[in-house]
Design a protein around this motif. Structure first.
Motif, PDB file in Angstrom:
ATOM      1  N   LYS A  98      44.473  36.757  36.563  1.00 58.87           N
ATOM      2  CA  LYS A  98      45.269  37.957  36.828  1.00 58.87           C
ATOM      3  C   LYS A  98      44.683  38.614  38.067  1.00 58.87           C
ATOM      4  CE  LYS A  98      46.820  38.736  32.132  1.00 58.87           C
ATOM      5  NZ  LYS A  98      46.771  39.606  30.944  1.00 58.87           N
ATOM      6  N   LEU A 158      32.946  23.754  22.907  1.00 63.13           N
ATOM      7  CA  LEU A 158      33.365  25.158  22.949  1.00 63.13           C
ATOM      8  C   LEU A 158      34.882  25.262  22.995  1.00 63.13           C
ATOM      9  CD1 LEU A 158      30.789  26.561  25.543  1.00 63.13           C
ATOM     10  CD2 LEU A 158      30.844  27.029  23.088  1.00 63.13           C
ATOM     11  N   LEU A 159      35.500  24.374  23.800  1.00 70.02           N
ATOM     12  CA  LEU A 159      36.956  24.396  23.921  1.00 70.02           C
ATOM     13  C   LEU A 159      37.610  24.169  22.554  1.00 70.02           C
ATOM     14  CD1 LEU A 159      39.093  24.301  26.459  1.00 70.02           C
ATOM     15  CD2 LEU A 159      39.356  21.950  25.687  1.00 70.02           C
ATOM     16  N   LEU A 196      49.950  36.914  37.851  1.00 71.59           N
ATOM     17  CA  LEU A 196      50.773  38.132  37.897  1.00 71.59           C
ATOM     18  C   LEU A 196      51.815  38.043  39.013  1.00 71.59           C
ATOM     19  CD1 LEU A 196      48.084  40.915  37.318  1.00 71.59           C
ATOM     20  CD2 LEU A 196      49.604  39.859  35.649  1.00 71.59           C
ATOM     21  N   HIS A 229      37.144  27.278  20.288  1.00 74.08           N
ATOM     22  CA  HIS A 229      38.026  28.395  20.638  1.00 74.08           C
ATOM     23  C   HIS A 229      39.467  28.080  20.241  1.00 74.08           C
ATOM     24  CE1 HIS A 229      35.341  30.873  23.528  1.00 74.08           C
ATOM     25  NE2 HIS A 229      34.587  30.099  22.787  1.00 74.08           N
ATOM     26  N   ARG A 230      39.863  26.810  20.403  1.00 78.35           N
ATOM     27  CA  ARG A 230      41.222  26.421  20.001  1.00 78.35           C
ATOM     28  C   ARG A 230      41.440  26.639  18.515  1.00 78.35           C
ATOM     29  NH1 ARG A 230      42.402  21.842  23.824  1.00 78.35           N
ATOM     30  NH2 ARG A 230      43.858  22.880  25.222  1.00 78.35           N
ATOM     31  N   ALA A 234      48.906  24.188  28.329  1.00 78.25           N
ATOM     32  CA  ALA A 234      47.542  23.825  27.940  1.00 78.25           C
ATOM     33  C   ALA A 234      47.258  24.066  26.462  1.00 78.25           C
ATOM     34  CB  ALA A 234      46.560  24.628  28.781  1.00 78.25           C
ATOM     35  N   ASN A 235      48.236  24.560  25.712  1.00 79.09           N
ATOM     36  CA  ASN A 235      47.977  24.993  24.353  1.00 79.09           C
ATOM     37  C   ASN A 235      46.768  25.942  24.323  1.00 79.09           C
ATOM     38  OD1 ASN A 235      48.090  25.224  21.562  1.00 79.09           O
ATOM     39  ND2 ASN A 235      46.876  23.380  21.216  1.00 79.09           N
ATOM     40  N   TRP A 236      46.829  26.934  25.201  1.00 78.12           N
ATOM     41  CA  TRP A 236      45.724  27.911  25.317  1.00 78.12           C
ATOM     42  C   TRP A 236      46.393  29.247  25.618  1.00 78.12           C
ATOM     43  CZ3 TRP A 236      40.634  26.987  24.429  1.00 78.12           C
ATOM     44  CH2 TRP A 236      39.724  27.955  24.817  1.00 78.12           C
ATOM     45  N   PRO A 237      46.240  30.234  24.726  1.00 81.44           N
ATOM     46  CA  PRO A 237      47.118  31.406  24.797  1.00 81.44           C
ATOM     47  C   PRO A 237      46.752  32.489  25.798  1.00 81.44           C
ATOM     48  CG  PRO A 237      45.701  31.561  22.884  1.00 81.44           C
ATOM     49  CD  PRO A 237      45.377  30.248  23.546  1.00 81.44           C
ATOM     50  N   THR A 238      45.578  32.399  26.412  1.00 84.50           N
ATOM     51  CA  THR A 238      45.134  33.553  27.213  1.00 84.50           C
ATOM     52  C   THR A 238      44.804  33.174  28.652  1.00 84.50           C
ATOM     53  OG1 THR A 238      42.870  33.179  26.461  1.00 84.50           O
ATOM     54  CG2 THR A 238      44.170  34.756  25.209  1.00 84.50           C
ATOM     55  N   PHE A 287      38.260  40.048  32.504  1.00 86.19           N
ATOM     56  CA  PHE A 287      37.960  38.664  32.120  1.00 86.19           C
ATOM     57  C   PHE A 287      38.167  37.735  33.316  1.00 86.19           C
ATOM     58  CE2 PHE A 287      39.083  40.776  28.169  1.00 86.19           C
ATOM     59  CZ  PHE A 287      38.105  40.344  27.300  1.00 86.19           C
ATOM     60  N   LEU A 345      41.258  21.320  31.428  1.00 92.18           N
ATOM     61  CA  LEU A 345      40.967  22.697  31.031  1.00 92.18           C
ATOM     62  C   LEU A 345      39.561  22.750  30.460  1.00 92.18           C
ATOM     63  CD1 LEU A 345      41.919  25.651  30.407  1.00 92.18           C
ATOM     64  CD2 LEU A 345      42.582  24.796  28.153  1.00 92.18           C
ATOM     65  N   ILE A 346      38.718  23.632  31.001  1.00 93.70           N
ATOM     66  CA  ILE A 346      37.389  23.786  30.396  1.00 93.70           C
ATOM     67  C   ILE A 346      37.339  25.019  29.495  1.00 93.70           C
ATOM     68  CG2 ILE A 346      36.199  22.540  32.242  1.00 93.70           C
ATOM     69  CD1 ILE A 346      35.002  25.507  32.769  1.00 93.70           C
ATOM     70  N   ASP A 389      34.971  33.339  28.407  1.00 94.58           N
ATOM     71  CA  ASP A 389      33.737  33.210  27.602  1.00 94.58           C
ATOM     72  C   ASP A 389      33.071  31.856  27.816  1.00 94.58           C
ATOM     73  OD1 ASP A 389      33.926  35.713  26.319  1.00 94.58           O
ATOM     74  OD2 ASP A 389      35.375  34.908  24.899  1.00 94.58           O
ATOM     75  N   ILE A 390      33.892  30.790  27.773  1.00 92.05           N
ATOM     76  CA  ILE A 390      33.334  29.439  27.914  1.00 92.05           C
ATOM     77  C   ILE A 390      32.777  29.251  29.320  1.00 92.05           C
ATOM     78  CG2 ILE A 390      33.926  26.983  27.984  1.00 92.05           C
ATOM     79  CD1 ILE A 390      35.825  27.462  25.634  1.00 92.05           C
ATOM     80  N   ARG A 423      49.325  44.068  29.733  1.00 95.06           N
ATOM     81  CA  ARG A 423      50.752  44.234  29.489  1.00 95.06           C
ATOM     82  C   ARG A 423      51.028  44.044  28.015  1.00 95.06           C
ATOM     83  NH1 ARG A 423      53.547  40.442  34.101  1.00 95.06           N
ATOM     84  NH2 ARG A 423      53.030  41.740  35.889  1.00 95.06           N
ATOM     85  N   GLN A 439      49.996  36.401  20.461  1.00 93.17           N
ATOM     86  CA  GLN A 439      51.038  36.869  21.374  1.00 93.17           C
ATOM     87  C   GLN A 439      51.351  38.343  21.148  1.00 93.17           C
ATOM     88  OE1 GLN A 439      51.554  33.465  20.174  1.00 93.17           O
ATOM     89  NE2 GLN A 439      50.650  33.044  22.166  1.00 93.17           N
TER      90      GLN A 439
END
Lengths: 97, 112
Positions: free
Chosen positions: B21, A59-60, B52, A63-64, B65-69, B31, B79-80, B84-85, A39, A75
């Motif tokens: 999703k 890793l977390l 969704l 990525h952050r 979670a301060n995680w954008p995706t 993903f 959150l792990i 990818d992780i 979307r 976004q």
């Protein structure tokens, strides 16, 4: 924003924030055209970032750091991002991935 | 209930949880599909939320979670990471251990 400018934006932000020794960005939007979860029209990208700053971080956390560096581009311009975040010691250039 | 509180309860009451999703049976994004497959391969029960189908969670989970995706995978309330992780942990054999441990812990916890 068109795909080349998006790549330039990603490169600029990650270079500035993480001073990577190696930074590869590829646009994989073509692999995902029209799928139901896409979307908002942002692109799919894949990045390889090799940076000393990742040493000692999970890793977390790595990525952050990347998401934080990209900021509002996550976004607006980027719908999905596949990340490989390595320290220079972990990066084996002769290996494919 | 406030959406943040709702997310917190989902995360805390499910030892292994994926926000994705679509569903594991009908994923709507590559993903999400790959992450759900890795969890299925661990052979432990896991819960999922189809973001969704829940616009409020879709809008607010990144902030929670301060995680954008998406997807986002939670094990034992933490959150792990995303796809990818999760795949990297699976390839190293860590995901199997983490999910087993979380499931065992949830099984022995006294009901609240």
């Amino acid at each position: 924003m068109n795909p080349p400018s998006r790549i330039a934006l990603i490169r600029e932000r990650l270079s500035h924030a993480l001073a990577p020794l190696k930074l590869e960005i590829s646009d994989e939007s073509h692999k995902h055209l029209g799928h139901a979860g896409a979307r908002g029209g942002g692109g799919h990208f894949s990045v390889l970032v090799v940076a000393p700053e990742f040493a000692g971080k999970t890793l977390l956390e790595r990525h952050r750091l990347i998401y934080e560096a990209l900021g509002d581009a996550m976004q607006r311009e980027i719908h999905a991002l596949s990340i490989k975040a390595l320290t220079p010691a972990e990066h084996q250039p002769e290996e494919g991935h | 209930m406030d959406v943040m509180e709702r997310i917190r309860q989902q995360v805390e009451s499910n030892p292994v949880l994926i926000y994705m999703k679509g569903t594991p049976q009908f994923p709507q994004c590559g993903f999400s599909s790959r992450a759900a497959q890795a969890l299925q391969a661990c052979n432990v029960d896991f819960a999922y939320v189809n973001v969704l189908a829940d616009p409020e969670v879709f809008e607010n989970l990144p902030r929670f979670a301060n995680w954008p995706t998406f997807p986002q995978i939670y094990i034992d309330g933490e959150l792990i990471g995303g796809c990818d992780i999760t795949l990297e942990l699976f390839q190293k054999g860590d995901l199997q251990k983490m999910t087993e441990k979380a499931a065992a812990k949830a099984g022995t916890d006294a009901p609240q």
